[in-house]
Design a protein around this motif. Structure first.
Motif, short mmCIF file in Angstrom:
data_model
loop_
_atom_site.label_atom_id
_atom_site.label_comp_id
_atom_site.label_asym_id
_atom_site.label_seq_id
_atom_site.Cartn_x
_atom_site.Cartn_y
_atom_site.Cartn_z
N PRO A 13 41.86 78.46 182.84
CA PRO A 13 40.77 79.08 182.07
C PRO A 13 40.32 80.38 182.75
O PRO A 13 40.35 80.50 183.98
CB PRO A 13 39.66 78.02 182.12
N VAL A 14 39.90 81.35 181.96
CA VAL A 14 39.46 82.64 182.48
C VAL A 14 38.12 83.01 181.86
O VAL A 14 37.97 83.03 180.63
CB VAL A 14 40.50 83.74 182.18
N ILE A 15 37.14 83.31 182.72
CA ILE A 15 35.82 83.76 182.30
C ILE A 15 35.67 85.23 182.69
O ILE A 15 35.90 85.60 183.84
CB ILE A 15 34.70 82.93 182.96
N MET A 16 35.27 86.07 181.74
CA MET A 16 35.16 87.51 181.98
C MET A 16 33.76 87.99 181.64
O MET A 16 33.25 87.71 180.56
CB MET A 16 36.19 88.26 181.11
N VAL A 17 33.15 88.73 182.57
CA VAL A 17 31.80 89.27 182.37
C VAL A 17 31.90 90.79 182.49
O VAL A 17 32.16 91.31 183.57
CB VAL A 17 30.80 88.71 183.40
N TRP A 46 37.11 83.35 177.88
CA TRP A 46 35.70 83.42 177.50
C TRP A 46 35.16 84.77 177.97
O TRP A 46 35.18 85.08 179.17
CB TRP A 46 34.95 82.27 178.15
N LEU A 47 34.66 85.57 177.04
CA LEU A 47 34.15 86.90 177.36
C LEU A 47 32.65 86.99 177.13
O LEU A 47 32.15 86.61 176.07
CB LEU A 47 34.86 87.96 176.49
N PHE A 48 31.93 87.50 178.16
CA PHE A 48 30.52 87.85 178.03
C PHE A 48 30.42 89.37 177.98
O PHE A 48 30.82 90.06 178.93
CB PHE A 48 29.71 87.33 179.22
N VAL A 63 43.63 84.33 170.83
CA VAL A 63 43.85 84.98 172.13
C VAL A 63 42.58 84.92 172.96
O VAL A 63 42.61 84.74 174.18
CB VAL A 63 44.31 86.45 171.94
N LEU A 64 41.43 85.08 172.29
CA LEU A 64 40.12 84.94 172.91
C LEU A 64 39.47 83.68 172.37
O LEU A 64 39.31 83.52 171.16
CB LEU A 64 39.26 86.18 172.60
N THR A 65 39.10 82.76 173.28
CA THR A 65 38.57 81.47 172.85
C THR A 65 37.09 81.55 172.49
O THR A 65 36.65 81.02 171.46
CB THR A 65 38.74 80.43 173.97
N LYS A 66 36.30 82.21 173.36
CA LYS A 66 34.85 82.27 173.15
C LYS A 66 34.36 83.68 173.49
O LYS A 66 34.93 84.35 174.35
CB LYS A 66 34.11 81.27 174.07
N MET A 67 33.28 84.09 172.84
CA MET A 67 32.65 85.36 173.16
C MET A 67 31.14 85.24 172.98
O MET A 67 30.66 84.80 171.94
CB MET A 67 33.18 86.49 172.29
N ASP A 68 30.40 85.61 174.04
CA ASP A 68 28.95 85.65 173.98
C ASP A 68 28.50 87.09 174.18
O ASP A 68 28.96 87.77 175.11
CB ASP A 68 28.33 84.76 175.06
N VAL A 123 23.70 89.94 179.82
CA VAL A 123 24.78 88.95 179.89
C VAL A 123 24.38 87.73 180.73
O VAL A 123 24.78 86.60 180.41
CB VAL A 123 26.08 89.57 180.44
N GLN A 124 23.60 87.95 181.79
CA GLN A 124 23.22 86.81 182.63
C GLN A 124 22.35 85.81 181.87
O GLN A 124 22.39 84.60 182.16
CB GLN A 124 22.53 87.27 183.91
#
Length: 614
Positions: A469-473, A499-501, A525-530, A543-544
């Motif tokens: 899994p990859v989380i990107m801020v 997951w992109l913030f 390709v992108l699972t989640k985006m906030d 974002v925080q």
């Protein structure tokens, strides 16, 4: 003169390679190469004669050969944020290997402190981050070395190369701290520390040459080992363009991504790399050598009453340019630094400037420097009887600007795309634009060229395992490397958990690359985006805040082995995001503050927590 088959002993293929290589060599490299070839020829002749002599003698048993090599092992450690120190360390490591000296190259974080006592020759190349702090991958070693656990190093020889920026108060502080501490622990200085400004090539080359000379002096040649055969083959095709020989990339597109009513101007640039042989990976940056504002340059030359076409020396290699070109492309004129002010005080023969420097406190000098440029300086304190070449000699070389690449090479061969936010600063005379962002937003059009090179960033690399899994801020332009990564995942057909913030000011005018994120969400390709748009609500949301709202799931991703990436502003966003991560670990993992920090530190060591902040 171009080498040809008809005027040299080389075949067609060899002449082509040599014609690519020779123009890129500096004068120092040419001299070294000619000496190396001469020495190699003499050494081969000597070894051949010795071999013939030995063939006539009776063999004699010996526990070790005559003229035994007594060479100390070399350890090179680097601390880096952008990869420059690593590049220099690895290049030096290759040069030392060529001398048949055992060498180990490692980041400071990966080096085990308990092995410090075993080190013989220690070379440290390190950047300084923020307000004199060590880079992230040097923190653990730095803390150990300055702790009571650090061992005595009486048998260690060392040298330090520091990378920094003179416009910061704590210039090269980490390197200075390492240098001082190693001496305190009893280590012997192999070669004096050198501190490099942003234009590091010449001082770094001086340090490397000094190190190699010291190592050569302490090495005893083992004539009984003979020479090792050279591995001569067809070299793979590599780019002849680099930081010191940038490629002229044509601008294909230059688009403002912000809509009507936005407070920002964010440029999407597309550049052609055709003919450069450049390749890059997600996380890498593009270095741009910008040009100063031509109007500012003309005003400076006019104020000094110089001939803009007069030739001046611009470097130690003897290259000359006109005064106009030197000011326009080679030297920094848009800001002042304290070292420049001190040099001007010595050169200008201006009594008022001398008095100001002698009687002002550091704070008063900082206040004067803030918002002023070279034009302000020469207007307020005109130089007397100063020739252009002497004046040019006190200026700082034009710093390169690094921008995270926002495209995938695999999806866009021979092209590179950038995301550049236009920056404005309050100045003494008027508001002025950042040198590179101003050039790109105000003066660069399709068909123009920019001087560029690829800057590797080994400390910001993404996994291509669908099970990771990859989380990107990435608020604002910090989203650039994540667009590159997702585009490459799409090109490779990889679908994992991502997951992109993303954050900006307004949804309607500042949602950068909105259509692409939505397409990648739809395609998996992108699972989640906030998203967080700070100016669209009565209370600012960043974002925080979105991370806190999703803390339960975010913690589950971390526990499942997620890699976490942060890109963007360091002073506010990155610190706030880090503290948010600590708070989430405390809340969801029932950890203490100290344990949460330790958890993130361990993630960093495992390359699961990476930051590209500026």
């Amino acid at each position: 003169m171009q080498l040809q088959v008809t005027n040299s002993p080389f075949n067609k293929e060899q002449t082509e390679y040599l014609n690519l290589l020779l123009p890129t060599l500096t004068e120092t490299q040419r001299i070294w190469l000619s000496g190396y070839l001469a020495v190699s020829q003499n050494a081969n002749a000597s070894f051949q004669a010795e071999a013939e002599l030995n063939a006539t003698l009776e063999p004699v048993e010996s526990k070790q050969p005559l003229n035994h090599v007594s060479v100390r092992d070399v350890t090179i450690l680097y601390g880096t944020e952008t990869g420059t120190a690593q590049m220099l360390a690895e290049d030096l490591g290759e040069k030392i290997k060529e001398r048949e000296i055992e060498v180990n190259v490692s980041s400071l974080d990966d080096f085990k402190p308990k092995d410090l006592k075993k080190v013989q020759d220690l070379l440290i190349i390190t950047a300084t981050h923020g307000d004199g702090d060590p880079p992230e991958n040097a923190i653990s070693f730095y803390e150990f070395l300055h702790s009571r656990k650090a061992p005595k190093l009486n048998d260690v020889r060392f040298s330090v190369l520091s990378l920094g920026d003179q416009s910061y108060e704590f210039f090269c502080q980490t390197g200075k701290d390492f240098d001082k501490r190693l001496e305190e622990l009893g280590a012997e200085r192999l070669y004096a520390r050198i501190d490099c400004d942003v234009d590091f090539d010449e001082p770094a080359a001086e340090w490397v040459e000094g190190i190699l000379q010291k190592l050569d002096e302490s090495k005893t040649l083992d004539l009984n080992e003979g020479t090792r055969p050279l591995n001569v083959g067809i070299p793979e095709e590599k780019s002849v363009y680099s930081r010191t020989n940038p490629f002229q990339a044509e601008v294909l597109e230059n688009i403002n991504l912000n809509g009507a009513g936005s407070n920002k101007e964010t440029r999407h640039l597309e550049l052609s790399l055709e003919g450069s042989n450049f390749e890059y990976e997600p996380g890498d940056s593009l270095g741009i050598y910008p040009q100063n504002d031509p109007e500012l340059v003309e005003e400076i030359i006019s104020e000094l009453k110089w001939n803009p076409e007069e030739s001046v020396l611009i470097n130690k290699q003897g290259e000359r340019r006109s005064v106009r070109e030197a000011f326009l492309t080679h030297f920094e004129v848009s800001r002042l630094t304290k070292p420049l002010l001190v040099k001007a005080g010595e050169l200008f023969h201006n009594d008022e400037l001398t008095t100001f420097l002698n009687e002002s406190s550091d704070d008063e000098i900082k206040t004067y420097i803030d918002g002023r440029d070279l034009l302000d300086l020469v207007r307020e304190y005109p130089p007397k009887d100063v020739v252009p070449e002497a004046f040019i000699g006190i200026l700082r070389k034009m710093p390169v600007r690094l921008y995270s690449i926002t495209s995938s090479y695999k999806a866009n061969p021979d092209e590179v795309k950038l995301l550049i936010g236009s920056v404005k600063y309050p100045g003494f005379r008027q508001e002025f634009a950042g040198v590179c962002s101003g050039q790109c937003s105000e003066r660069v059009e399709p068909g123009d060229t920019l001087s560029v090179y690829i800057h590797r960033n080994p400390n910001f690399k993404f996994p291509f395992d669908p099970n990771t899994p990859v989380i990107m801020v990435g608020p604002g332009t910090g989203v650039a490397p994540f667009r590159s990564y997702l585009e490459e995942l799409e090109e490779l057909g990889i679908k994992g958990k991502t997951w992109l913030f993303f954050g900006e000011q307004h949804f309607s005018s500042d949602f950068l690359y909105q259509v692409e994120w939505q397409r990648w969400l739809k395609d998996g390709v992108l699972t989640k985006m906030d998203v967080a748009f700070s100016r669209d609500t009565s209370e600012k949301v960043y974002v925080q805040h979105r991370m806190r709202e999703a803390r339960e799931e975010l913690y589950q991703w971390l526990q499942a082995g997620a890699h976490l990436y942060i890109c963007g502003d360091e002073k506010n966003m990155a610190k706030d995001v880090h503290q948010t991560l600590v708070d989430i670990l405390v809340d969801q993992g029932n950890m203490s503050q100290e344990a949460a920090e330790s958890y993130l530190s361990e993630m960093r060591k495992q390359k699961r927590y990476q930051r590209d902040v500026y």
